[in-house]
Design a protein around this motif. Sequence first.
Motif, PDB file in Angstrom:
ATOM      1  N   MET A  98      -8.151   1.925  41.958  1.00 31.30           N
ATOM      2  CA  MET A  98      -7.477   0.783  42.665  1.00 31.30           C
ATOM      3  C   MET A  98      -6.796   0.110  41.722  1.00 31.30           C
ATOM      4  SD  MET A  98     -10.569  -0.738  44.675  1.00 31.30           S
ATOM      5  CE  MET A  98     -11.759  -0.916  43.072  1.00 31.30           C
ATOM      6  N   THR A  99      -5.781  -0.844  42.003  1.00 28.81           N
ATOM      7  CA  THR A  99      -5.134  -2.007  41.302  1.00 28.81           C
ATOM      8  C   THR A  99      -6.144  -2.990  40.814  1.00 28.81           C
ATOM      9  OG1 THR A  99      -4.582  -3.404  43.035  1.00 28.81           O
ATOM     10  CG2 THR A  99      -3.055  -1.598  42.604  1.00 28.81           C
ATOM     11  N   ARG A 100      -5.875  -3.860  40.157  1.00 27.56           N
ATOM     12  CA  ARG A 100      -6.655  -4.974  39.646  1.00 27.56           C
ATOM     13  C   ARG A 100      -6.887  -5.765  40.487  1.00 27.56           C
ATOM     14  NH1 ARG A 100      -6.720  -4.910  34.116  1.00 27.56           N
ATOM     15  NH2 ARG A 100      -5.044  -3.803  32.845  1.00 27.56           N
ATOM     16  N   VAL A 101      -6.103  -6.104  41.521  1.00 28.80           N
ATOM     17  CA  VAL A 101      -6.495  -6.641  42.832  1.00 28.80           C
ATOM     18  C   VAL A 101      -7.646  -6.085  43.491  1.00 28.80           C
ATOM     19  CG1 VAL A 101      -5.677  -7.674  44.997  1.00 28.80           C
ATOM     20  CG2 VAL A 101      -4.068  -7.797  43.142  1.00 28.80           C
ATOM     21  N   GLY A 102      -7.355  -4.850  43.609  1.00 28.34           N
ATOM     22  CA  GLY A 102      -8.627  -3.953  44.383  1.00 28.34           C
ATOM     23  C   GLY A 102      -9.796  -4.289  43.613  1.00 28.34           C
ATOM     24  N   TRP A 103      -9.974  -4.410  42.341  1.00 28.44           N
ATOM     25  CA  TRP A 103     -11.210  -4.569  41.498  1.00 28.44           C
ATOM     26  C   TRP A 103     -11.577  -5.766  41.717  1.00 28.44           C
ATOM     27  CZ3 TRP A 103     -14.199  -0.643  39.781  1.00 28.44           C
ATOM     28  CH2 TRP A 103     -13.754   0.410  39.475  1.00 28.44           C
ATOM     29  N   ASP A 104     -10.468  -6.801  41.973  1.00 30.01           N
ATOM     30  CA  ASP A 104     -11.142  -8.323  42.279  1.00 30.01           C
ATOM     31  C   ASP A 104     -11.857  -8.383  43.417  1.00 30.01           C
ATOM     32  OD1 ASP A 104     -10.171  -9.070  39.912  1.00 30.01           O
ATOM     33  OD2 ASP A 104      -8.188  -9.806  40.631  1.00 30.01           O
ATOM     34  N   ARG A 105     -11.312  -7.458  44.574  1.00 29.42           N
ATOM     35  CA  ARG A 105     -11.730  -7.549  45.722  1.00 29.42           C
ATOM     36  C   ARG A 105     -13.353  -6.986  45.899  1.00 29.42           C
ATOM     37  NH1 ARG A 105     -10.140  -8.342  50.366  1.00 29.42           N
ATOM     38  NH2 ARG A 105      -7.959  -8.234  49.789  1.00 29.42           N
TER      39      ARG A 105
ATOM     40  N   LYS B 147      -4.679  -0.476  46.490  1.00 29.15           N
ATOM     41  CA  LYS B 147      -4.273   0.848  45.668  1.00 29.15           C
ATOM     42  C   LYS B 147      -2.615   0.637  45.286  1.00 29.15           C
ATOM     43  CE  LYS B 147      -2.459   3.048  50.083  1.00 29.15           C
ATOM     44  NZ  LYS B 147      -2.537   4.233  50.858  1.00 29.15           N
ATOM     45  N   PRO B 148      -2.426   1.379  44.155  1.00 33.88           N
ATOM     46  CA  PRO B 148      -1.045   1.436  43.631  1.00 33.88           C
ATOM     47  C   PRO B 148       0.017   1.337  44.623  1.00 33.88           C
ATOM     48  CG  PRO B 148      -2.386   3.038  42.469  1.00 33.88           C
ATOM     49  CD  PRO B 148      -3.163   2.662  43.717  1.00 33.88           C
ATOM     50  N   ASP B 149       1.156   0.572  44.573  1.00 29.05           N
ATOM     51  CA  ASP B 149       2.062   0.434  45.454  1.00 29.05           C
ATOM     52  C   ASP B 149       3.509   0.631  45.017  1.00 29.05           C
ATOM     53  OD1 ASP B 149       2.576  -1.895  43.991  1.00 29.05           O
ATOM     54  OD2 ASP B 149       2.123  -3.200  45.782  1.00 29.05           O
ATOM     55  N   GLY B 150       3.460   1.249  43.588  1.00 24.68           N
ATOM     56  CA  GLY B 150       4.673   1.318  43.096  1.00 24.68           C
ATOM     57  C   GLY B 150       5.114   0.165  42.087  1.00 24.68           C
ATOM     58  N   GLU B 151       4.629  -0.786  42.118  1.00 26.80           N
ATOM     59  CA  GLU B 151       4.809  -1.914  41.385  1.00 26.80           C
ATOM     60  C   GLU B 151       3.613  -2.175  40.578  1.00 26.80           C
ATOM     61  OE1 GLU B 151       5.942  -5.368  43.744  1.00 26.80           O
ATOM     62  OE2 GLU B 151       7.570  -4.438  44.789  1.00 26.80           O
ATOM     63  N   GLU B 152       2.259  -2.236  41.208  1.00 26.38           N
ATOM     64  CA  GLU B 152       1.200  -2.460  40.405  1.00 26.38           C
ATOM     65  C   GLU B 152       0.263  -0.986  40.251  1.00 26.38           C
ATOM     66  OE1 GLU B 152      -2.645  -5.427  39.999  1.00 26.38           O
ATOM     67  OE2 GLU B 152      -1.285  -5.198  41.995  1.00 26.38           O
ATOM     68  N   PRO B 153       0.069  -0.619  38.897  1.00 29.07           N
ATOM     69  CA  PRO B 153      -0.501   0.603  38.728  1.00 29.07           C
ATOM     70  C   PRO B 153      -1.953   0.706  38.987  1.00 29.07           C
ATOM     71  CG  PRO B 153      -0.198  -0.316  36.825  1.00 29.07           C
ATOM     72  CD  PRO B 153       0.450  -1.322  37.643  1.00 29.07           C
ATOM     73  N   GLY B 154      -2.687   1.607  39.408  1.00 31.57           N
ATOM     74  CA  GLY B 154      -3.907   1.722  39.405  1.00 31.57           C
ATOM     75  C   GLY B 154      -4.712   1.806  38.004  1.00 31.57           C
ATOM     76  N   VAL B 155      -5.975   1.250  37.988  1.00 30.34           N
ATOM     77  CA  VAL B 155      -6.712   0.914  36.554  1.00 30.34           C
ATOM     78  C   VAL B 155      -8.122   1.562  36.980  1.00 30.34           C
ATOM     79  CG1 VAL B 155      -5.153  -0.618  35.442  1.00 30.34           C
ATOM     80  CG2 VAL B 155      -7.091  -1.186  36.860  1.00 30.34           C
ATOM     81  N   ASP B 156      -8.529   2.446  36.082  1.00 29.99           N
ATOM     82  CA  ASP B 156     -10.156   2.707  36.107  1.00 29.99           C
ATOM     83  C   ASP B 156     -11.171   1.634  36.040  1.00 29.99           C
ATOM     84  OD1 ASP B 156     -10.196   2.526  33.399  1.00 29.99           O
ATOM     85  OD2 ASP B 156     -10.308   4.888  33.240  1.00 29.99           O
ATOM     86  N   ALA B 157     -12.304   1.708  35.917  1.00 37.25           N
ATOM     87  CA  ALA B 157     -13.125   0.619  35.462  1.00 37.25           C
ATOM     88  C   ALA B 157     -13.122   0.125  34.088  1.00 37.25           C
ATOM     89  CB  ALA B 157     -14.804   0.943  35.828  1.00 37.25           C
ATOM     90  N   ALA B 158     -12.507   0.814  33.394  1.00 32.67           N
ATOM     91  CA  ALA B 158     -12.317   0.420  31.758  1.00 32.67           C
ATOM     92  C   ALA B 158     -11.048  -0.148  31.734  1.00 32.67           C
ATOM     93  CB  ALA B 158     -12.707   1.658  31.019  1.00 32.67           C
ATOM     94  N   GLY B 159     -10.126  -0.267  32.598  1.00 25.42           N
ATOM     95  CA  GLY B 159      -8.754  -0.754  32.564  1.00 25.42           C
ATOM     96  C   GLY B 159      -7.683   0.069  32.186  1.00 25.42           C
ATOM     97  N   ASN B 160      -8.319   1.474  32.134  1.00 24.36           N
ATOM     98  CA  ASN B 160      -7.087   2.204  31.565  1.00 24.36           C
ATOM     99  C   ASN B 160      -6.229   2.784  32.978  1.00 24.36           C
ATOM    100  OD1 ASN B 160      -8.177   2.811  29.020  1.00 24.36           O
ATOM    101  ND2 ASN B 160      -9.924   3.737  30.099  1.00 24.36           N
ATOM    102  N   VAL B 161      -5.025   3.056  32.733  1.00 19.07           N
ATOM    103  CA  VAL B 161      -4.094   3.222  33.845  1.00 19.07           C
ATOM    104  C   VAL B 161      -4.480   4.533  34.480  1.00 19.07           C
ATOM    105  CG1 VAL B 161      -1.983   4.059  34.656  1.00 19.07           C
ATOM    106  CG2 VAL B 161      -2.189   2.006  32.702  1.00 19.07           C
ATOM    107  N   ASP B 162      -4.721   4.700  35.879  1.00 22.10           N
ATOM    108  CA  ASP B 162      -5.069   5.594  36.390  1.00 22.10           C
ATOM    109  C   ASP B 162      -4.906   5.559  38.098  1.00 22.10           C
ATOM    110  OD1 ASP B 162      -6.348   7.812  37.875  1.00 22.10           O
ATOM    111  OD2 ASP B 162      -8.423   7.348  37.226  1.00 22.10           O
ATOM    112  N   ASP B 163      -3.823   6.121  38.555  1.00 19.14           N
ATOM    113  CA  ASP B 163      -3.157   6.125  39.777  1.00 19.14           C
ATOM    114  C   ASP B 163      -4.134   6.531  41.057  1.00 19.14           C
ATOM    115  OD1 ASP B 163      -1.181   4.430  39.051  1.00 19.14           O
ATOM    116  OD2 ASP B 163       0.456   6.405  38.965  1.00 19.14           O
ATOM    117  N   SER B 164      -5.345   7.335  40.680  1.00 18.26           N
ATOM    118  CA  SER B 164      -6.249   7.499  41.574  1.00 18.26           C
ATOM    119  C   SER B 164      -7.069   6.389  41.766  1.00 18.26           C
ATOM    120  CB  SER B 164      -7.157   8.955  41.203  1.00 18.26           C
ATOM    121  OG  SER B 164      -6.221   9.864  41.416  1.00 18.26           O
TER     122      SER B 164
END
Length: 248
Positions: free
Chosen positions: A95-102, A76-93
């Motif tokens: 996961m981060t890109r790493v979360g999507w990789d997981r 999840k966002p940690d202050g350094e990397e933002p969350g992004v939705d499935a389309a790549g749009n910034v959304d802090d609700s």
Amino acid sequence: MPTSEARRATPRAITAIAALAASALLAGCGIGGTSPSEGAPPGPGGGTAVQTVAPVPPAAEDGPTTMVMVIRHGEKPDGEEPGVDAAGNVDDSSMTRVGWDRAHGLVDLFDPAQGTPKPGLVRPKTIYAAGVTDDGEGQRTRETVDPLADKLGITAETRYGKGQEEELVEHVLAQPGPTLISWQHSQIPIIAEAFPSVTPTPPSEWPDDRFDVVWTFTKTANGWHFDQVPELVLPQDVATVIEDDEDA
């Protein structure tokens, strides 16, 4: 010229040859009085493998589940990397890109293209993810299992949310087939507590920095056996399991 006796013997000889041929054909098809090992492929060491027909046990999906797997949602966002939705749009609700990789790595973990999941895990028949709370929590738990659910052709069940762990477990244990649960890490130990007669005792807390472990609960004659399987789907994942501080 053949004698009359020879002419009379010819039909009998033909009949005998035909019978032998039929017997050989039936033996090759496994029909008749042959033992199970006849016609079987060579076994280890050059011996003959005995082929037997074992009784087929009842399928796991015919009764209450005997295997439940629990994961934490992706990073999840940690202050350094933002969350992004499935389309790549910034959304802090989200996961981060790493979360999507997981999340995409979990597809190969639970449903590999070749072979079966790693020891200790199985392909889930049902997936549960925490429903959205009033403050928006729960979105990441669903995002984490969406790629796997799409691959398996099933829809994640989201009727239960954070704070309803006991109801969740009660419902899950009555459902058929192996089950995967994606949840908030702070509540996963509460999920573990809701299982009856669990041994060994699961950790009392899930660390903030661990996203890479699967907790498993397997039905036994006396209750549920608890175990942990490191995911190891991303380069930064570690092979250690979660332990309580006093056990570390």
